[in-house]
Design an enzyme around this catalytic site. Structure first.
Site, PDB file in Angstrom:
ATOM      1  N   ASP A 272      11.075  -2.116   5.558  1.00 27.76           N
ATOM      2  CA  ASP A 272      10.045  -1.346   4.844  1.00 27.76           C
ATOM      3  C   ASP A 272      10.280  -1.378   3.334  1.00 27.76           C
ATOM      4  O   ASP A 272       9.388  -1.022   2.557  1.00 27.76           O
ATOM      5  CB  ASP A 272      10.058   0.121   5.311  1.00 27.76           C
ATOM      6  CG  ASP A 272       8.900   0.441   6.243  1.00 27.76           C
ATOM      7  OD1 ASP A 272       7.918  -0.330   6.271  1.00 27.76           O
ATOM      8  OD2 ASP A 272       8.980   1.472   6.939  1.00 27.76           O
TER       9      ASP A 272
ATOM     10  N   LYS B  30       1.680  -1.664  14.965  1.00 28.44           N
ATOM     11  CA  LYS B  30       2.819  -2.482  14.517  1.00 28.44           C
ATOM     12  C   LYS B  30       3.467  -3.201  15.702  1.00 28.44           C
ATOM     13  O   LYS B  30       3.786  -4.391  15.602  1.00 28.44           O
ATOM     14  CB  LYS B  30       3.852  -1.596  13.799  1.00 28.44           C
ATOM     15  CG  LYS B  30       3.401  -1.176  12.406  1.00 28.44           C
ATOM     16  CD  LYS B  30       4.296  -0.112  11.789  1.00 28.44           C
ATOM     17  CE  LYS B  30       3.697   0.413  10.500  1.00 28.44           C
ATOM     18  NZ  LYS B  30       4.410   1.563   9.933  1.00 28.44           N
TER      19      LYS B  30
ATOM     20  N   GLN C 119       9.309   5.419  11.175  1.00 30.67           N
ATOM     21  CA  GLN C 119       7.933   5.785  10.829  1.00 30.67           C
ATOM     22  C   GLN C 119       7.900   7.121  10.076  1.00 30.67           C
ATOM     23  O   GLN C 119       8.472   8.109  10.543  1.00 30.67           O
ATOM     24  CB  GLN C 119       7.075   5.861  12.105  1.00 30.67           C
ATOM     25  CG  GLN C 119       5.616   6.167  11.858  1.00 30.67           C
ATOM     26  CD  GLN C 119       4.908   5.055  11.069  1.00 30.67           C
ATOM     27  OE1 GLN C 119       5.063   3.873  11.351  1.00 30.67           O
ATOM     28  NE2 GLN C 119       4.130   5.451  10.080  1.00 30.67           N
TER      29      GLN C 119
END
Ligand code: NDP
Length: 287
Positions: free
Chosen positions: A121, A54, A98
């Protein structure tokens, strides 16, 4: 193989290029580069790999990735403090924590602490609710990538029968909402579903997000269907080597489907490209 191969890498490369152009436009207007805070707690190898890819993708798109690495033993309160600071930081457009978090942490509480306007997200309950209500908001990256692949492949979705196998908050549920919001007739299947093969045979669009290697067989596929395989499973070969396989038995399904994503090289590359797109969207909304 009868089906058209849906090349996720090529689609993702094009999307990343448009993100790069949007970043350049932001910079040309005199603003700082979009910034994504990436929070990693602990050192789980798979999470390390995801975070690395990422941050690399951010750099290639001109997005600043701000990594925050916390030890596995970090108290949940310290992580929540960090999230509150990132929410208030005008130099941060997007926040990504994460997952999975260590077992002593409540991932739901951490996600709920993220400012929904920085929730790139799309996991915050407010964004999940907006999606389920057909309102604009941040959409989880994997199902958003799947939708892009479906639309680019078959065009109009309205009126088609769609089957989503899996009902996780990360993939299955938001995928079903996205398809419903495009006026597909959507069925959601899960571990308690009966007659899954018969449901699959009716589907013009089949999205498999289960985590069971090659569960969807070729004779489950409606001829001409668009098949999106989200699954990422590691299968050990007789010679001891291993390879990635999806939730769909690819070779069989490709004989029947109209179009199909491979694993790897299908949905996976789109997930990161959509994260970049969500981040640049967050930056464009920042005054
Ligand atoms: P989860 O484990 O959270 O969800 C799996 C879903 O599959 C559940 O809803 C479960 O049902 C359902 N399921 C399990 N067994 C069956 C069965 N026999 N028949 C029908 N449904 C079943 O997984 P995720 O949604 O997080 O991920 C799914 C897959 O996608 C995994 O392989 C994951 O690695 C991959 N993935 C890939 C990404 C990418 O970028 N390509 C990103 C995210 C995930 P129930 O709810 O009843 O338990």
């Amino acid at each position: 193989m009868a089906a058209r191969l849906i090349d996720g890498r090529a689609h993702a490369a094009r999307l990343r290029e448009t993100v790069r152009a949007r970043v350049e436009a932001i910079r040309a207007a005199g603003q700082r580069a979009p910034a994504l805070a990436v929070v990693l707690v602990g050192a789980e190898p798979a999470s390390e790999v995801y975070v690395r890819s990422k941050t690399r993708a951010c750099a290639e798109a001109g997005i600043t990735a701000l990594e925050h690495r916390l030890p596995e033993s970090t108290p949940e309160a310290d992580l929540l403090d960090l999230v509150v600071r990132l929410n208030a930081d005008p130099g941060v457009d997007g926040i990504l924590v994460q997952l999975p978090l260590p077992p002593h942490m409540d991932a739901g509480a951490v996600i709920a602490a993220i400012d929904p306007a920085k929730d790139v997200d799309g996991f915050h309950p407010e964004n999940a609710g907006r999606l389920a209500s057909g309102l604009a908001g941040f959409v989880p990256c994997t199902p958003l990538g799947c939708l892009r692949l479906i639309e680019d492949t078959i065009g109009r979705i309205a009126g088609l029968d769609a089957l989503v196998i899996g009902r996780s908050t990360i993939v299955g549920r938001p995928m079903a909402s996205l398809l419903l919001n495009r006026s597909a007739t959507v069925t959601i299947a899960h571990s308690q579903t009966r007659n899954l093969a018969a449901l699959a045979r009716r589907a013009d669009i089949l999205v498999a997000a289960v985590g069971r290697p090659e569960m969807v067989r070729g004779d489950w596929i409606r001829p001409g269907a668009c098949v999106i395989d989200v699954g990422i499973n590691r299968r050990t070969l007789p010679d001891g080597r291993s390879r990635l396989v999806g939730d769909v038995a690819f070779a069989e399904a490709a004989e029947v489907a109209g179009a199909i994503t491979p694993v790897p090289g299908g949905v996976g590359p789109m997930t990161i490209a959509c994260l970049l797109e969500n981040t640049v969207r967050a930056a464009e909304r920042t005054p």
